[in-house]
Write a protein that holds these residues in place. Sequence first.
Motif, PDB file in Angstrom:
ATOM      1  N   ARG A   1       0.834  -1.200   0.000  1.00  0.00           N
ATOM      2  CA  ARG A   1       0.000   0.000   0.000  1.00  0.00           C
ATOM      3  C   ARG A   1       0.872   1.257   0.000  1.00  0.00           C
ATOM      4  O   ARG A   1       0.597   2.218  -0.720  1.00  0.00           O
ATOM      5  CB  ARG A   1      -0.936   0.004   1.208  1.00  0.00           C
ATOM      6  CG  ARG A   1      -2.040  -1.032   1.143  1.00  0.00           C
ATOM      7  CD  ARG A   1      -3.104  -0.768   2.194  1.00  0.00           C
ATOM      8  NE  ARG A   1      -2.572  -0.822   3.555  1.00  0.00           N
ATOM      9  CZ  ARG A   1      -2.493  -1.921   4.280  1.00  0.00           C
ATOM     10  NH1 ARG A   1      -2.924  -3.093   3.783  1.00  0.00           N
ATOM     11  NH2 ARG A   1      -2.004  -1.898   5.509  1.00  0.00           N
ATOM     12  N   LEU A   2       1.931   1.243   0.827  1.00  0.00           N
ATOM     13  CA  LEU A   2       2.815   2.406   0.912  1.00  0.00           C
ATOM     14  C   LEU A   2       3.529   2.642  -0.413  1.00  0.00           C
ATOM     15  O   LEU A   2       3.660   3.790  -0.870  1.00  0.00           O
ATOM     16  CB  LEU A   2       3.835   2.201   2.032  1.00  0.00           C
ATOM     17  CG  LEU A   2       4.852   3.326   2.252  1.00  0.00           C
ATOM     18  CD1 LEU A   2       4.151   4.643   2.568  1.00  0.00           C
ATOM     19  CD2 LEU A   2       5.823   2.955   3.385  1.00  0.00           C
ATOM     20  N   GLY A   3       3.976   1.572  -1.048  1.00  0.00           N
ATOM     21  CA  GLY A   3       4.641   1.709  -2.338  1.00  0.00           C
ATOM     22  C   GLY A   3       3.725   2.309  -3.382  1.00  0.00           C
ATOM     23  O   GLY A   3       4.124   3.172  -4.172  1.00  0.00           O
ATOM     24  N   LEU A   4       2.475   1.873  -3.391  1.00  0.00           N
ATOM     25  CA  LEU A   4       1.514   2.415  -4.340  1.00  0.00           C
ATOM     26  C   LEU A   4       1.233   3.887  -4.052  1.00  0.00           C
ATOM     27  O   LEU A   4       1.126   4.714  -4.970  1.00  0.00           O
ATOM     28  CB  LEU A   4       0.219   1.613  -4.287  1.00  0.00           C
ATOM     29  CG  LEU A   4      -0.890   2.054  -5.251  1.00  0.00           C
ATOM     30  CD1 LEU A   4      -0.408   2.014  -6.689  1.00  0.00           C
ATOM     31  CD2 LEU A   4      -2.129   1.180  -5.065  1.00  0.00           C
ATOM     32  N   GLN A   5       1.139   4.238  -2.781  1.00  0.00           N
ATOM     33  CA  GLN A   5       0.900   5.631  -2.413  1.00  0.00           C
ATOM     34  C   GLN A   5       2.061   6.521  -2.843  1.00  0.00           C
ATOM     35  O   GLN A   5       1.865   7.674  -3.253  1.00  0.00           O
ATOM     36  CB  GLN A   5       0.664   5.739  -0.905  1.00  0.00           C
ATOM     37  CG  GLN A   5      -0.666   5.140  -0.459  1.00  0.00           C
ATOM     38  CD  GLN A   5      -0.760   4.970   1.040  1.00  0.00           C
ATOM     39  OE1 GLN A   5       0.192   5.267   1.780  1.00  0.00           O
ATOM     40  NE2 GLN A   5      -1.898   4.486   1.517  1.00  0.00           N
ATOM     41  N   ARG A   6       3.279   6.000  -2.759  1.00  0.00           N
ATOM     42  CA  ARG A   6       4.431   6.770  -3.228  1.00  0.00           C
ATOM     43  C   ARG A   6       4.359   6.978  -4.741  1.00  0.00           C
ATOM     44  O   ARG A   6       4.642   8.078  -5.240  1.00  0.00           O
ATOM     45  CB  ARG A   6       5.721   6.055  -2.843  1.00  0.00           C
ATOM     46  CG  ARG A   6       6.044   6.190  -1.364  1.00  0.00           C
ATOM     47  CD  ARG A   6       7.214   5.329  -0.934  1.00  0.00           C
ATOM     48  NE  ARG A   6       7.560   5.637   0.456  1.00  0.00           N
ATOM     49  CZ  ARG A   6       8.330   4.874   1.227  1.00  0.00           C
ATOM     50  NH1 ARG A   6       8.830   3.727   0.736  1.00  0.00           N
ATOM     51  NH2 ARG A   6       8.602   5.229   2.469  1.00  0.00           N
ATOM     52  N   ALA A   7       3.979   5.941  -5.460  1.00  0.00           N
ATOM     53  CA  ALA A   7       3.833   6.080  -6.906  1.00  0.00           C
ATOM     54  C   ALA A   7       2.749   7.098  -7.237  1.00  0.00           C
ATOM     55  O   ALA A   7       2.895   7.909  -8.161  1.00  0.00           O
ATOM     56  CB  ALA A   7       3.504   4.718  -7.524  1.00  0.00           C
ATOM     57  N   GLN A   8       1.661   7.082  -6.500  1.00  0.00           N
ATOM     58  CA  GLN A   8       0.581   8.044  -6.724  1.00  0.00           C
ATOM     59  C   GLN A   8       1.026   9.467  -6.425  1.00  0.00           C
ATOM     60  O   GLN A   8       0.617  10.411  -7.113  1.00  0.00           O
ATOM     61  CB  GLN A   8      -0.629   7.661  -5.866  1.00  0.00           C
ATOM     62  CG  GLN A   8      -1.303   6.376  -6.335  1.00  0.00           C
ATOM     63  CD  GLN A   8      -2.331   5.849  -5.345  1.00  0.00           C
ATOM     64  OE1 GLN A   8      -2.270   6.166  -4.142  1.00  0.00           O
ATOM     65  NE2 GLN A   8      -3.274   5.051  -5.824  1.00  0.00           N
ATOM     66  N   ALA A   9       1.874   9.632  -5.407  1.00  0.00           N
ATOM     67  CA  ALA A   9       2.400  10.963  -5.088  1.00  0.00           C
ATOM     68  C   ALA A   9       3.249  11.500  -6.231  1.00  0.00           C
ATOM     69  O   ALA A   9       3.187  12.697  -6.565  1.00  0.00           O
ATOM     70  CB  ALA A   9       3.217  10.903  -3.795  1.00  0.00           C
ATOM     71  N   VAL A  10       4.030  10.630  -6.850  1.00  0.00           N
ATOM     72  CA  VAL A  10       4.860  11.038  -7.979  1.00  0.00           C
ATOM     73  C   VAL A  10       3.986  11.413  -9.170  1.00  0.00           C
ATOM     74  O   VAL A  10       4.212  12.432  -9.842  1.00  0.00           O
ATOM     75  CB  VAL A  10       5.847   9.919  -8.346  1.00  0.00           C
ATOM     76  CG1 VAL A  10       6.474  10.168  -9.711  1.00  0.00           C
ATOM     77  CG2 VAL A  10       6.937   9.809  -7.284  1.00  0.00           C
ATOM     78  N   VAL A  11       2.985  10.599  -9.452  1.00  0.00           N
ATOM     79  CA  VAL A  11       2.071  10.895 -10.559  1.00  0.00           C
ATOM     80  C   VAL A  11       1.392  12.243 -10.339  1.00  0.00           C
ATOM     81  O   VAL A  11       1.270  13.061 -11.259  1.00  0.00           O
ATOM     82  CB  VAL A  11       1.028   9.773 -10.716  1.00  0.00           C
ATOM     83  CG1 VAL A  11      -0.125  10.230 -11.611  1.00  0.00           C
ATOM     84  CG2 VAL A  11       1.674   8.527 -11.300  1.00  0.00           C
ATOM     85  N   LEU A  12       0.955  12.487  -9.128  1.00  0.00           N
ATOM     86  CA  LEU A  12       0.302  13.757  -8.811  1.00  0.00           C
ATOM     87  C   LEU A  12       1.236  14.930  -9.067  1.00  0.00           C
ATOM     88  O   LEU A  12       0.826  15.962  -9.622  1.00  0.00           O
ATOM     89  CB  LEU A  12      -0.172  13.753  -7.357  1.00  0.00           C
ATOM     90  CG  LEU A  12      -0.937  15.002  -6.888  1.00  0.00           C
ATOM     91  CD1 LEU A  12      -2.224  15.154  -7.686  1.00  0.00           C
ATOM     92  CD2 LEU A  12      -1.243  14.896  -5.397  1.00  0.00           C
TER      93      LEU A  12
END
Length: 217
Positions: free
Chosen positions: A122-133
């Motif tokens: 979950r944390l890894g996905l959230q980091r990827a989402q932060a980068v996309v944002l």
Amino acid sequence: MKHLVATAAIAVLLAGCTSGNTYFPTFDREAGSQIDTGSFGNSTMNNTLVQTGQSTYTINLARRFASEVETTVNFPFNSTALDEQARATLREQAQWIRQFPEVRFKVYGHTDLVGSQAYNRRLGLQRAQAVVLYLTSQGIGRDRLEAVVSFGETQPLVVTEGRERRNRRTVTEVSGFVENHPTIMNGRYGEVVFRDYVVSAAAPSTLTGGRGAQLAP
């Protein structure tokens, strides 16, 4: 008796190979299993991409992206916050990505080995989402960015049970071309990949002085 001993030894070795591998789980599987999800038509799709040139040029463009831009950003422990260094790297990525409006990208999220696997995914996905944002804030279309894959803790750069900043990262990669983009047609993917790389093949000429002056290569 010798045959029994040999059989037992092989069984022990096989058991060791097939047991759970905390750090490198893909070693237990056949090559390609990670990208082949078993969906019907994967082989046909791959063949189509190769025959039309999309696969080859995607690989070439991915190599160019990785060679010209820093593809990785790192994170504080148990955090999705982007520090100034990470934001600077992402601004460079965005500048490069803007040159190729036909190209799509994926952002992969990773963590270190502290915490449960479910939490780290979950944390890894959230980091990827932060980068996309952040990339979208730099003018990159959201439809060209994917943050749908998280490797969690399963692909550490440094194998350690402790905190390791190098493992807490995202990696941006070329994933393909935008479907039905007006410049992607007639199989002319080479023009996309080698844009800005075309130079004149003729060497510059100079004028020699004196009688019988002529153009010299």
